[in-house]
Design a protein around this motif. Sequence first.
Motif, mmCIF file in Angstrom:
data_model
loop_
_atom_site.group_PDB
_atom_site.id
_atom_site.type_symbol
_atom_site.label_atom_id
_atom_site.label_comp_id
_atom_site.label_asym_id
_atom_site.label_seq_id
_atom_site.Cartn_x
_atom_site.Cartn_y
_atom_site.Cartn_z
ATOM 1 N N LEU A 190 10.874 56.075 -7.929
ATOM 2 C CA LEU A 190 9.381 55.855 -8.272
ATOM 3 C C LEU A 190 9.062 54.507 -7.883
ATOM 4 N N SER A 191 9.841 53.644 -7.562
ATOM 5 C CA SER A 191 9.567 52.194 -7.288
ATOM 6 C C SER A 191 10.535 51.854 -6.237
ATOM 7 N N GLY A 192 10.116 50.851 -5.341
ATOM 8 C CA GLY A 192 11.134 50.378 -4.225
ATOM 9 C C GLY A 192 10.468 51.364 -3.016
ATOM 10 N N ARG A 193 11.444 51.190 -2.041
ATOM 11 C CA ARG A 193 10.838 51.793 -0.454
ATOM 12 C C ARG A 193 10.895 53.161 -0.408
ATOM 13 N N ALA A 241 9.872 55.141 -2.981
ATOM 14 C CA ALA A 241 8.807 55.737 -4.144
ATOM 15 C C ALA A 241 7.896 56.811 -3.851
ATOM 16 N N ARG A 242 7.496 56.645 -2.381
ATOM 17 C CA ARG A 242 6.450 57.849 -1.985
ATOM 18 C C ARG A 242 7.118 59.143 -2.232
ATOM 19 N N GLN A 278 7.337 60.259 -5.569
ATOM 20 C CA GLN A 278 6.221 60.802 -5.972
ATOM 21 C C GLN A 278 5.836 62.359 -5.553
ATOM 22 N N PRO A 330 16.039 47.192 8.006
ATOM 23 C CA PRO A 330 14.886 47.320 8.933
ATOM 24 C C PRO A 330 15.324 46.982 10.270
ATOM 25 N N ASN A 384 13.502 55.081 7.711
ATOM 26 C CA ASN A 384 12.537 53.949 7.013
ATOM 27 C C ASN A 384 11.247 53.983 7.792
ATOM 28 N N PHE A 385 10.236 54.302 7.311
ATOM 29 C CA PHE A 385 8.695 54.422 7.817
ATOM 30 C C PHE A 385 8.475 53.470 8.678
ATOM 31 N N PRO A 386 8.746 51.987 8.362
ATOM 32 C CA PRO A 386 8.106 51.188 9.390
ATOM 33 C C PRO A 386 9.030 50.970 10.482
ATOM 34 N N GLU A 394 1.290 60.113 5.877
ATOM 35 C CA GLU A 394 0.994 58.641 6.190
ATOM 36 C C GLU A 394 1.275 58.493 7.959
#
Lengths: 297, 408
Positions: free
Chosen positions: B41-44, B46-47, B50, B217, B242-244, B273
């Motif tokens: 729920l925090s960090g990379r 977290a989404r 959620q 990354p 990893n999204f980026p 997103e």
Amino acid sequence: MALGDFLQYVVTGLLVGGVYALMSIGLALIFGVMRVVNFAQGDFMMLGMYMTYFLTTAYGIDPLLGAVVIVPPFFLVGVAVHRVLLARVTGGGDPQRLMDTQLILTLGLSLIITNGTTMLLTPMPRGIKTSYATQAFAVGPILMNEARSYAFLMALFLAGVVYLFLTRTDLGKALRAAADEPEAAGYQGIDVRAMHGLAFGVGIALVAAAGGLLATYHPIEPTVAVNFIVLMFVAVVLGGLGSIPGAFAGGLVIGIVQSLTLLVLPFQLQNVGVFIAFLLVLYLRPQGLFGQRLRAV
Amino acid sequence: MKNVAVGLAVVMAVLIAAPMLLTPATAPAAEDLKIALVVPLSGRWARQGQLKKMGAEMAIAEVNAQGGIKSLGGAKIVLREADAGDSVEKAVSAAQRALTREKISAGIGSWLSSFTLGVTEVAERLEVPWFTLSYADSITERGFKYTFQSSPVSSAQAEQALEQLVEIAKRNNQPIKKAAIIGDNTAATVFFFKPLREKLLKAKGIEVVVDEIWTPPLADATAIVQKIRATQPDIIFYGATNFPDSIQVLQKIKEFGVKSPIQGVGAWLVTPEYVKAVGPELLDSIKAVVAAHPLKGQEELVKRFKERTGEPFMTQDPLMSYAHVWIIKEAAERAKSTDPKAIRDAVAKLDITSGPAATALAPGRIRYDEHGRRIGAIPIIVQWQGGEPFTVAPNELATRKLVWQAGK
């Protein structure tokens, strides 16, 4: 390996390195003047990315311009953070104790900013969709990504402005005096504490601007800083602790080394090249590329 | 002065007591059934945590609105969430805290395979049944009795998805001869690529022309995409969790004019997103293999989810935790108990073919084998079309028809 490929790798690395360079000079300035290792630097970069994002989505301001628009507000944020927090743990007192409290303060600040942003803005990644992020200038066989080229030029421009400010203005000279010899600067009537605030403000504004430029092609999320903070520190040490031109060169070197590493090593080891270069510099030139050798008296 | 102090004390006492006085003192009719949700729920990541939470909360609201668990006198389900953070250590200690603080009947989590491997060890030791959507084969290769893996495991996904893809490609007259494998070195991706690289592609006569793995990354995607452009594969197996990193690769693919079809591995590639970051045109016709996605006949469920959360569409992560809550509910009905051991035994014997739990996941039947793997779990192929991901394979569950992209 054809020459064209090699040049492509160099150019790609240079363009990536330009933004690393801008990120790093803010950190170098803060360290150079205040001797504070600011662990929250990456988080201010993240806030700069968000601010640029909101300027783009709410007012349609192009992120390249947005990166400059956010400089004044972030300067004020930096000055305020210095006055409220950092001024309490800098200047006077037992250096070791001060160092400890500074580390705890900036690390704590970093945690609060990251998690506060996660709470307020949700962890959902956002991105600015620019037409130039997926286009390239073709120079012969070499492709130069447009977003990265613009970001690189803006980074050069901003770094140039900072350099002129530091070397050509009275305020800039006072800042350097406060960095080099705080006690003597005090005797000359320079308000060292105010100079600290100025340095912190400029340092934060620069890293926020770098964030704005990064946002033209890199997605934004509350934890984005972890991908860059280590590189910033490496760039600053590589260039010589506290040296502004050194940090700029350090950033460029990291970008190029990262890119060229791929010619000889697999992708998984992309950052290994950076750290090998880092160790080599520390071994052969411990004061960094642009650092001055210190002699114990 | 003394009066002021007394006055202050009275005010404080009233303020402290007020919430207790205001809450109606009704005794609970039945003991609540508590489910722990241990996700980042925090960090990379977290989404993703959620999204999982949204699905679980929706299922819980539905169960409770329908009168709770009937065999337990209408017991309500309560969610206890814990933040798995961004490292295995944090995930394990979050699970440890969540499961020892109070009586927990079952747990769900923790999205990333490496987290799940750690968290299920805690659940096994404390004897709490644990449900996961993580893909890695090793999760259910350790002889654990309390771990239930609802997704098809990575190696099975690779095999079945490749089978489907080769078939679809043939039907579209675009046979696959050359493949590229690119992705990061996170557990689920590694387990998916390993069998592809070692035997599956060779068996189909497909040559691997690019094979590049990185540690997130990714600094820049130019070199990878350059290799793809030079070799022109007929398909790109793509695992940039990893999204980026993923955004960089997709932007570069467009910049370099690469036209090879992209086959993603995992649900990370079908989140809302992506549309905002790169726009629907860039995503169009990109496919992903996932463990769950809304199927034909689930339109009502998706509509409820969208209304409740404001998300533009539903994906694997909320869908799986939605199903998991319903599975736990069904098990508790049969166990007639909130005792985790009794629920574990009920899950092991479970065979449901109707109701929200069964219909949420293909093939519409919930059973687990003796290792805790869901019997009949199949990978779903999803494709981006007009800014939304739709199920395109298997055929009988598809909500849209697959569009194959020209290879050259």
